[in-house]
Design an enzyme around this catalytic site. Structure first.
Site, PDB file in Angstrom:
ATOM      1  N   GLY A  41     -65.211 -36.897  34.474  1.00 56.98           N
ATOM      2  CA  GLY A  41     -64.465 -37.238  33.273  1.00 56.98           C
ATOM      3  C   GLY A  41     -64.476 -38.703  32.874  1.00 56.98           C
ATOM      4  O   GLY A  41     -64.494 -39.032  31.689  1.00 56.98           O
ATOM      5  N   ASP A 100     -52.369 -37.593  36.310  1.00 57.84           N
ATOM      6  CA  ASP A 100     -51.483 -36.515  35.898  1.00 57.84           C
ATOM      7  C   ASP A 100     -50.377 -36.404  36.964  1.00 57.84           C
ATOM      8  O   ASP A 100     -49.429 -37.191  36.945  1.00 57.84           O
ATOM      9  CB  ASP A 100     -52.340 -35.244  35.782  1.00 57.84           C
ATOM     10  CG  ASP A 100     -51.596 -34.038  35.255  1.00 57.84           C
ATOM     11  OD1 ASP A 100     -50.653 -34.210  34.481  1.00 57.84           O
ATOM     12  OD2 ASP A 100     -51.969 -32.909  35.602  1.00 57.84           O
ATOM     13  N   PHE A 149     -52.451 -30.738  27.321  1.00 56.94           N
ATOM     14  CA  PHE A 149     -53.792 -30.713  27.900  1.00 56.94           C
ATOM     15  C   PHE A 149     -54.763 -31.302  26.889  1.00 56.94           C
ATOM     16  O   PHE A 149     -54.891 -30.800  25.776  1.00 56.94           O
ATOM     17  CB  PHE A 149     -54.210 -29.294  28.283  1.00 56.94           C
ATOM     18  CG  PHE A 149     -55.462 -29.281  29.111  1.00 56.94           C
ATOM     19  CD1 PHE A 149     -55.415 -29.545  30.476  1.00 56.94           C
ATOM     20  CD2 PHE A 149     -56.697 -29.042  28.523  1.00 56.94           C
ATOM     21  CE1 PHE A 149     -56.576 -29.572  31.242  1.00 56.94           C
ATOM     22  CE2 PHE A 149     -57.864 -29.063  29.283  1.00 56.94           C
ATOM     23  CZ  PHE A 149     -57.798 -29.323  30.639  1.00 56.94           C
TER      24      PHE A 149
HETATM   25  P1  5GP Z   1     -53.831 -35.170  39.168  1.00 51.36           P
HETATM   26  O1  5GP Z   1     -54.461 -35.083  40.514  1.00 51.36           O
HETATM   27  O2  5GP Z   1     -53.329 -36.528  38.799  1.00 51.36           O
HETATM   28  O3  5GP Z   1     -52.774 -34.120  38.965  1.00 51.36           O
HETATM   29  O4  5GP Z   1     -54.927 -34.716  38.149  1.00 51.36           O
HETATM   30  C1  5GP Z   1     -55.948 -35.487  37.848  1.00 51.36           C
HETATM   31  C2  5GP Z   1     -57.108 -34.688  37.325  1.00 51.36           C
HETATM   32  O5  5GP Z   1     -56.705 -33.509  36.617  1.00 51.36           O
HETATM   33  C3  5GP Z   1     -57.843 -35.531  36.342  1.00 51.36           C
HETATM   34  O6  5GP Z   1     -58.805 -36.360  36.951  1.00 51.36           O
HETATM   35  C4  5GP Z   1     -58.441 -34.495  35.417  1.00 51.36           C
HETATM   36  O7  5GP Z   1     -59.672 -34.076  35.926  1.00 51.36           O
HETATM   37  C5  5GP Z   1     -57.468 -33.342  35.455  1.00 51.36           C
HETATM   38  N1  5GP Z   1     -56.556 -33.354  34.286  1.00 51.36           N
HETATM   39  C6  5GP Z   1     -55.232 -33.632  34.252  1.00 51.36           C
HETATM   40  N2  5GP Z   1     -54.727 -33.539  33.018  1.00 51.36           N
HETATM   41  C7  5GP Z   1     -55.762 -33.200  32.225  1.00 51.36           C
HETATM   42  C8  5GP Z   1     -55.873 -32.968  30.814  1.00 51.36           C
HETATM   43  O8  5GP Z   1     -54.938 -33.052  30.006  1.00 51.36           O
HETATM   44  N3  5GP Z   1     -57.120 -32.640  30.358  1.00 51.36           N
HETATM   45  C9  5GP Z   1     -58.202 -32.523  31.191  1.00 51.36           C
HETATM   46  N4  5GP Z   1     -59.363 -32.189  30.643  1.00 51.36           N
HETATM   47  N5  5GP Z   1     -58.127 -32.751  32.508  1.00 51.36           N
HETATM   48  C10 5GP Z   1     -56.917 -33.077  33.025  1.00 51.36           C
END
Ligand code: 5GP
Ligand code: MG
Length: 173
Positions: A41, A100, A149
């Site tokens: 990403g 996130d 999202f």
């Molecule tokens: P975390 O480990 O902080 O919960 O999530 C991080 C990962 O979740 C990010 O690197 C991404 O790949 C995915 N992610 C979290 N929120 C979103 C979102 O709104 N859209 C997309 N496409 N990916 C997300």
């Protein structure tokens, strides 16, 4: 596209990246940065941001996975591709698409410790603060985003939408 609601236009993103790039140039004056791009990403963000910078930059890539193909977190993080060269004694700037829950970034910081970098800073395109479960020390944020999202500018939904030049929220139906 009718199922998308644009949150940040291409122009808005470019303007914000210009500001961030200037700030990074200022903060890393005289140094060499190792930009650690978190695949997949963040690749778009890392390229567009660093093309606007004047600082001497080396690149490393790492691939971790937490979401799979779903739009909700899977709860575990796995390392898919590790860094290539040594980052021992280097000033590392992690460039990530989004924080996130903070689970992935927490994993990444813990993983990188063993390689003994001189410093680690974190730069993210989007900060979804509302969802935080793990405290993460973020140094640079392009956009604070709502609990939606998002897709575009590197963000995907099952590998789709990454190449949209804007950031949009996916409308659920
Ligand atoms: P975390 O480990 O902080 O919960 O999530 C991080 C990962 O979740 C990010 O690197 C991404 O790949 C995915 N992610 C979290 N929120 C979103 C979102 O709104 N859209 C997309 N496409 N990916 C997300
Ligand atoms: Mg990611």
């Amino acid at each position: 596209m009718e199922n998308l609601e644009i949150l940040y236009s291409s122009q808005k993103i470019q303007e914000r990246l210009e500001q961030l790039a200037n700030q990074l140039d200022e903060d890393y004056k005289g140094k060499t940065i190792t930009v650690l791009c978190v695949m997949r990403g963040a690749c778009f963000f890392a390229v567009e941001l660093t093309l606007k910078m004047k600082t001497d930059i080396r690149y490393e890539f790492i691939e971790i996975s937490s979401y799979g193909n779903n739009t909700s977190s899977s709860g575990s993080v796995t390392l898919r591709t590790n860094i290539r060269d040594s980052i021992k004694g280097k000033d590392v700037l992690i460039v990530e698409d989004i924080v996130d829950t903070g689970r992935s970034m927490t994993y990444l910081l813990e993983h990188l410790k063993q390689y003994e970098p001189n410093s680690i800073k974190i730069c993210v395109l989007a900060d979804k603060k509302e969802r935080r479960e793990f405290e993460v020390p973020i140094d640079y944020v392009a956009f604070d985003i709502p609990n939606r999202f998002v897709v575009g500018f590197g963000f995907d939904a099952g590998e789709k939408y990454r190449n949209l030049p804007y950031i949009a929220a996916l409308k659920e139906d």
